[in-house]
Each structure stands twice: as C-alpha cells, then as structure tokens.
Design an enzyme around this catalytic site. Sequence first.
Site, PDB file in Angstrom:
ATOM      1  N   ASP A  18       0.837  -1.207   0.000  1.00 54.00           N
ATOM      2  CA  ASP A  18       0.000   0.000   0.000  1.00 54.00           C
ATOM      3  C   ASP A  18       0.873   1.258   0.000  1.00 54.00           C
ATOM      4  O   ASP A  18       1.972   1.260   0.551  1.00 54.00           O
ATOM      5  CB  ASP A  18      -0.931  -0.018   1.219  1.00 54.00           C
ATOM      6  CG  ASP A  18      -2.116   0.914   1.040  1.00 54.00           C
ATOM      7  OD1 ASP A  18      -2.367   1.377  -0.099  1.00 54.00           O
ATOM      8  OD2 ASP A  18      -2.806   1.191   2.044  1.00 54.00           O
ATOM      9  N   HIS A  35       2.431   3.155  -9.158  1.00 59.08           N
ATOM     10  CA  HIS A  35       2.295   1.708  -9.402  1.00 59.08           C
ATOM     11  C   HIS A  35       3.527   1.168 -10.127  1.00 59.08           C
ATOM     12  O   HIS A  35       3.967   0.042  -9.871  1.00 59.08           O
ATOM     13  CB  HIS A  35       1.013   1.428 -10.195  1.00 59.08           C
ATOM     14  CG  HIS A  35      -0.243   1.804  -9.465  1.00 59.08           C
ATOM     15  ND1 HIS A  35      -0.460   1.446  -8.145  1.00 59.08           N
ATOM     16  CD2 HIS A  35      -1.327   2.530  -9.838  1.00 59.08           C
ATOM     17  CE1 HIS A  35      -1.630   1.933  -7.757  1.00 59.08           C
ATOM     18  NE2 HIS A  35      -2.182   2.594  -8.748  1.00 59.08           N
ATOM     19  N   LEU A 129      11.271 -20.223  -4.517  1.00 60.98           N
ATOM     20  CA  LEU A 129      10.349 -19.236  -3.939  1.00 60.98           C
ATOM     21  C   LEU A 129       9.037 -19.269  -4.712  1.00 60.98           C
ATOM     22  O   LEU A 129       9.029 -19.113  -5.930  1.00 60.98           O
ATOM     23  CB  LEU A 129      10.950 -17.817  -4.015  1.00 60.98           C
ATOM     24  CG  LEU A 129      10.009 -16.673  -3.599  1.00 60.98           C
ATOM     25  CD1 LEU A 129       9.721 -16.709  -2.097  1.00 60.98           C
ATOM     26  CD2 LEU A 129      10.584 -15.310  -3.994  1.00 60.98           C
TER      27      LEU A 129
HETATM   28  C1  IPE Z   1      -5.388  -2.916  -0.337  1.00 60.31           C
HETATM   29  O1  IPE Z   1      -5.073  -1.586  -0.528  1.00 60.31           O
HETATM   30  C2  IPE Z   1      -5.394  -3.654  -1.651  1.00 60.31           C
HETATM   31  C3  IPE Z   1      -4.093  -3.863  -2.262  1.00 60.31           C
HETATM   32  C4  IPE Z   1      -2.937  -3.575  -1.729  1.00 60.31           C
HETATM   33  C5  IPE Z   1      -4.116  -4.488  -3.579  1.00 60.31           C
HETATM   34  P1  IPE Z   1      -6.199  -0.464  -0.740  1.00 60.31           P
HETATM   35  O2  IPE Z   1      -5.475   0.814  -0.876  1.00 60.31           O
HETATM   36  O3  IPE Z   1      -7.099  -0.860  -1.843  1.00 60.31           O
HETATM   37  O4  IPE Z   1      -7.017  -0.549   0.633  1.00 60.31           O
HETATM   38  P2  IPE Z   1      -7.912   0.535   1.366  1.00 60.31           P
HETATM   39  O5  IPE Z   1      -8.944   0.995   0.382  1.00 60.31           O
HETATM   40  O6  IPE Z   1      -7.018   1.659   1.773  1.00 60.31           O
HETATM   41  O7  IPE Z   1      -8.490  -0.157   2.552  1.00 60.31           O
HETATM   42  C1  IPE Z   2      -1.508   0.061  -3.421  1.00 62.92           C
HETATM   43  O1  IPE Z   2      -1.287   1.431  -3.479  1.00 62.92           O
HETATM   44  C2  IPE Z   2      -1.646  -0.562  -4.789  1.00 62.92           C
HETATM   45  C3  IPE Z   2      -3.005  -1.044  -5.110  1.00 62.92           C
HETATM   46  C4  IPE Z   2      -4.037  -1.044  -4.310  1.00 62.92           C
HETATM   47  C5  IPE Z   2      -3.172  -1.603  -6.443  1.00 62.92           C
HETATM   48  P1  IPE Z   2      -2.483   2.465  -3.530  1.00 62.92           P
HETATM   49  O2  IPE Z   2      -2.796   2.749  -4.958  1.00 62.92           O
HETATM   50  O3  IPE Z   2      -3.637   1.978  -2.725  1.00 62.92           O
HETATM   51  O4  IPE Z   2      -1.814   3.726  -2.865  1.00 62.92           O
HETATM   52  P2  IPE Z   2      -2.491   4.780  -1.895  1.00 62.92           P
HETATM   53  O5  IPE Z   2      -3.128   4.024  -0.773  1.00 62.92           O
HETATM   54  O6  IPE Z   2      -3.506   5.513  -2.714  1.00 62.92           O
HETATM   55  O7  IPE Z   2      -1.372   5.643  -1.449  1.00 62.92           O
HETATM   56 MG    MG Z   3      -4.131   2.264  -0.781  1.00 70.72          MG
END
Ligand code: IPE
Ligand code: IPE
Ligand code: MG
Length: 233
Positions: A18, A35, A129
């Site tokens: 995240d 990303h 792995l």
């Molecule tokens: C969780 O992250 C999903 C992934 C890392 C793929 P999100 O960014 O989607 O989660 P929330 O919305 O903050 O809970």
């Molecule tokens: C996690 O990073 C990646 C996915 C959920 C695909 P985010 O895109 O949720 O990044 P934030 O939470 O907006 O910073």
């Molecule tokens: Mg996120």
Amino acid sequence: MFKNKVKNIPQHIGIIMDGNGRWASLQGLPRNMGHKEGINAVDRTIDALIKLGVSVVSFFAFSTENWKRSEQEITGIFNLVRDFLHSKRNNFKERGVKITTMGELEPFPEDLKKELELIKEDTKNNKKLTVNLALNYGGRADIVRAVNKLINEGAKEVTEKEILENLYSSDLPEPDFIIRTSGEKRISNFMLYQMAYSELYFPKVLWPNFNERHLRKALKEYAKRNRRFGGIK
Ligand code: IPE
Ligand code: IPE
Ligand code: MG
C-alpha cells in the site's frame, strides 16, 4: 516441502502493498507512476526473499474492491503487471521462482490472462520461492467460493479443515507474517481465513520505497514475536 535457510524466518509472508498513490502524489506524479515504482519494489523484494530463504510470498496486487478506481488507473495496473511478468518470465524460470495466483482472473483482459497462464505453466516445477499473486482477490470471496465448491460437491455442512482445503491458497502454508506498508492498520479483505494466527506488521514506509533493509527490519521484528496459537509457552 517448504524448507527455510535461517531459523525463525517466516515460511510464508503476505504483503499488502500500500502507498503507491501517496508516493506518486508526494513526487507530484500521476498515480500510475506510483504503481510503476511499486512493481520495481516487487522485483527487489523477490530478490531479497530469495536471498533470505523465504519459501512463499503472497503479494496483494489487486483487490475485489479496487474495481472502484478509474478505468485509467485499473488499465495502467493491468498493463504494468502484464509487462513485468513478460519481462521476468525467463529470469524467474531460471532462478527457481514459481508464480501462482489467487483470485478470479476471468474479468481480466485477454493479454494479461495469457501472460499469467504462460508464466504459471513455465514456472510450475520451480521450488525455491513461490510468488503468489492476489489478483481480483478478496478474502470474503475466497471463503464463499470454497463453501460453494463444497456445496456443489454435495456437502450439507462444512468443516474448518474443508474450507481451508478449498481456498485459492490450499497448496500453500498459511501466512506466518503479514506486512502492510504505508502505515494503514487494516487488512482490507486480504486472506481473512488464512490469517487467523498470522503475525501482523504495519511499517510506515510507502510501498514504492520498500527495500531489503525494510524487509530485514520486518523479519527481525517477526523473530521476536511469541506465537502461542492459543496455548501457553
Ligand atoms: C489494499 O489496498 C489492496 C491492495 C494492496 C491491492 P487499498 O489501498 O485498496 O485498501 P484501502 O482501500 O485503503 O483499505
Ligand atoms: C496500493 O497502493 C496498490 C493497489 C491497491 C493496487 P495504492 O494505490 O492503494 O496507494 P495509496 O493508498 O492511494 O497511497
Ligand atoms: Mg491504498
């Protein structure tokens, strides 16, 4: 089957990656650049996990709830995953990395599905792995799917063990350790059933900045945990 090189190292680590969007915002870049850097962090982490002798890692890459994002962001993520897998297929094959997935792949674009199919087939006999990619994955959907499979096979009642054996991750050990980056302290529907006794860890680092040093720090923390599983030690 899943041997570790170092004592007290988790056999299976789950990673909720995240913070990609916040990383990009901080640099004044579009979310998809976050990303992109996030994929580089996956690459680095795989190298570090091999080095440290971890057997299984599950990366949460796209949740059943992430469809709520813009089409542009979603397509960007799919293309990055596709290109990453394409560029690493031979490398993974040679280095003993086995790619598996969990989640409903059906709604994904054909090119991504094809790439996933190819890499899973090419790496299926690898043992060093296991990299399990959670794609269109949700913990609740995983449990419901397992129960429905059992019902379709004629079950009137189900046991804990039967559910466990019918989850996407049935071939893998349960995660010992779950890392969620970016400082958010929630699970967001990741491996709900499998993490009943997982140790949880929430470092502040944003996923694109995650590196071997963060991983080593996390493992040091894990090694100090006293896992009791409801018993007394
Ligand atoms: C969780 O992250 C999903 C992934 C890392 C793929 P999100 O960014 O989607 O989660 P929330 O919305 O903050 O809970
Ligand atoms: C996690 O990073 C990646 C996915 C959920 C695909 P985010 O895109 O949720 O990044 P934030 O939470 O907006 O910073
Ligand atoms: Mg996120």
